[in-house]
Design a protein around this motif. Structure first.
Motif, PDB file in Angstrom:
ATOM      1  N   LEU A 123       0.017 -54.398 -50.973  1.00  0.00           N
ATOM      2  CA  LEU A 123      -0.421 -53.029 -50.873  1.00  0.00           C
ATOM      3  C   LEU A 123      -0.547 -52.300 -52.330  1.00  0.00           C
ATOM      4  CD1 LEU A 123      -1.401 -50.756 -49.072  1.00  0.00           C
ATOM      5  CD2 LEU A 123       0.944 -50.522 -48.233  1.00  0.00           C
ATOM      6  N   GLY A 124      -1.431 -52.408 -53.016  1.00  0.00           N
ATOM      7  CA  GLY A 124      -1.544 -51.864 -54.329  1.00  0.00           C
ATOM      8  C   GLY A 124      -1.796 -50.187 -53.806  1.00  0.00           C
ATOM      9  N   GLU A 125      -1.270 -49.349 -54.758  1.00  0.00           N
ATOM     10  CA  GLU A 125      -1.151 -47.931 -54.540  1.00  0.00           C
ATOM     11  C   GLU A 125      -1.043 -47.088 -55.630  1.00  0.00           C
ATOM     12  OE1 GLU A 125      -1.602 -45.482 -52.582  1.00  0.00           O
ATOM     13  OE2 GLU A 125      -1.932 -46.172 -50.399  1.00  0.00           O
ATOM     14  N   GLY A 126      -0.995 -45.794 -55.583  1.00  0.00           N
ATOM     15  CA  GLY A 126      -0.571 -44.719 -56.581  1.00  0.00           C
ATOM     16  C   GLY A 126      -0.902 -45.145 -58.124  1.00  0.00           C
ATOM     17  N   PHE A 181      -9.775 -45.309 -62.016  1.00  0.00           N
ATOM     18  CA  PHE A 181      -9.099 -46.278 -61.707  1.00  0.00           C
ATOM     19  C   PHE A 181      -8.714 -46.241 -60.111  1.00  0.00           C
ATOM     20  CE2 PHE A 181      -7.865 -45.872 -66.195  1.00  0.00           C
ATOM     21  CZ  PHE A 181      -8.295 -46.773 -66.596  1.00  0.00           C
ATOM     22  N   VAL A 182      -9.060 -47.374 -59.501  1.00  0.00           N
ATOM     23  CA  VAL A 182      -8.863 -47.652 -58.090  1.00  0.00           C
ATOM     24  C   VAL A 182      -8.154 -48.746 -57.609  1.00  0.00           C
ATOM     25  CG1 VAL A 182     -10.277 -47.744 -55.717  1.00  0.00           C
ATOM     26  CG2 VAL A 182     -11.526 -46.740 -57.775  1.00  0.00           C
ATOM     27  N   THR A 183      -7.164 -48.501 -56.849  1.00  0.00           N
ATOM     28  CA  THR A 183      -5.879 -49.600 -56.078  1.00  0.00           C
ATOM     29  C   THR A 183      -6.503 -49.985 -54.944  1.00  0.00           C
ATOM     30  OG1 THR A 183      -4.644 -47.771 -55.382  1.00  0.00           O
ATOM     31  CG2 THR A 183      -4.183 -48.988 -57.654  1.00  0.00           C
ATOM     32  N   SER A 184      -6.249 -50.918 -54.481  1.00  0.00           N
ATOM     33  CA  SER A 184      -6.599 -51.742 -53.113  1.00  0.00           C
ATOM     34  C   SER A 184      -5.483 -52.605 -52.606  1.00  0.00           C
ATOM     35  CB  SER A 184      -7.894 -52.655 -53.291  1.00  0.00           C
ATOM     36  OG  SER A 184      -7.833 -53.700 -54.093  1.00  0.00           O
ATOM     37  N   MET A 185      -5.640 -53.110 -51.452  1.00  0.00           N
ATOM     38  CA  MET A 185      -4.515 -54.017 -50.746  1.00  0.00           C
ATOM     39  C   MET A 185      -5.153 -55.378 -50.536  1.00  0.00           C
ATOM     40  SD  MET A 185      -4.158 -52.532 -47.010  1.00  0.00           S
ATOM     41  CE  MET A 185      -4.220 -50.892 -47.253  1.00  0.00           C
ATOM     42  N   GLY A 225      -9.552 -58.086 -52.589  1.00  0.00           N
ATOM     43  CA  GLY A 225      -8.600 -57.360 -52.186  1.00  0.00           C
ATOM     44  C   GLY A 225      -7.161 -57.368 -53.011  1.00  0.00           C
ATOM     45  N   GLY A 226      -6.539 -56.376 -53.250  1.00  0.00           N
ATOM     46  CA  GLY A 226      -5.469 -56.345 -54.073  1.00  0.00           C
ATOM     47  C   GLY A 226      -5.755 -56.088 -55.302  1.00  0.00           C
TER      48      GLY A 226
END
Length: 291
Positions: free
Chosen positions: A13-16, A251-255, A270-271
């Motif tokens: 769960l990539g975030e922040g 920059f964009v994070t994802s899960m 994903g991720g």
């Protein structure tokens, strides 16, 4: 405009994403696996820190190191040793909650929220951590706190409850750190989900929001109208942040794996952390926590 995979790390769960202009480094987290990452703008020199709990957000400190909103309270994180130290747990009796998204205002205060881990009860809240390390509740009745950010002049605060289908705007008292006059800034539009995740504001006052499970980023003009929508290569995008030398790379994070089975799975990308160039706008430097 061009979208590329910057770093293929398969965060659960990539975030922040957090760009630090002083270090010229990108930070981001894996909320589920309890990790903090750092890399250069080109995706090299990757370093990771393991934290002892799930993590919702982080911010850097003016005097060095970081603060992290872990599942059970806000902590200091020593980036040299990896040690964590509890500052305050605002919800010691709410065992089904954890802390989630957070950012620092222009005066160095850390605003962060909590969430119901089953994502179905209004058991979360929004809090403010001051430089003297006191915590103040600003709002309750939230399912999943997400997307805190400010207008360029700092006088408007944006925030969302992911499952409300809305992004809210508040009047923000820069001197006191208080919020008032909540109103609907934008109503989300989605084919299957109306779910707001992480947000950031650019220097023109446009708000960029990651619309998780819908696989798109939306830029809202300062009046709340949709300015543009960008489809992403993955459905489960989670947050956004401008960075790079000129603050013009998004920059964009994802899960890699959704937290609950009712949410959609994703492609092999994903991720990953993505970068988007050629948008024609620049972001704003993130502030550091004053405590």
């Amino acid at each position: 405009m061009q979208i590329d995979v910057l770093i293929d790390v398969k965060t659960t769960l990539g975030e922040g994403p957090l760009w630090d202009v002083q270090e010229q480094r990108l930070y981001w987290i894996d909320s589920v696996d309890g990790r903090v990452f750092r890399a250069t703008a080109d995706g090299s020199e990757i370093r990771a820190w393991q934290v002892p709990q799930k993590i919702g957000s982080m911010a850097l400190r003016k005097n060095g190191g970081a603060i992290v909103a872990l599942a059970r309270g806000v902590h200091f994180l020593d980036l040299n040793t990896g040690d964590v130290e509890l500052i305050n747990d605002p919800e010691p009796n709410l065992k089904n909650n954890r802390l989630n998204d957070g950012k620092v205002d222009a005066s160095g205060r850390f605003l962060f929220g909590s969430m119901d881990t089953l994502e179905d009860g209004p058991n979360g809240a929004l809090y403010r951590l001051d430089a003297d390390l006191t915590v103040h509740k600003l709002q309750d009745g939230i399912v999943v706190s997400n997307g805190p950010c400010w207008s360029p002049d700092g006088k408007t605060f944006y925030f969302s409850d992911t499952w409300s289908g809305e992004i809210w705007a508040y009047d923000y008292d820069v001197e006191m750190g208080s919020i008032s006059n909540r109103r609907v800034f934008a109503v989300l539009q989605g084919e299957n989900f109306r779910s707001s995740d992480g947000s950031t504001v650019d220097e023109e006052g446009g708000l960029w929001n990651a619309q998780v499970y819908e696989g798109k980023l939306v830029r809202y003009a300062p009046d709340g109208t949709i300015d543009r929508a960008i489809p992403m290569p993955v459905k489960n995008v989670t947050s956004v942040m401008f960075g790079g030398e000129n603050l013009d790379t998004l920059f964009v994070t994802s899960m890699a794996r959704p937290p609950l089975s009712r949410f959609p799975t994703d492609s092999v990308q994903g991720g990953s952390v993505f970068k988007i160039t050629g948008l024609g706008v620049r972001g704003l430097p993130e502030h550091r926590f004053a405590g």
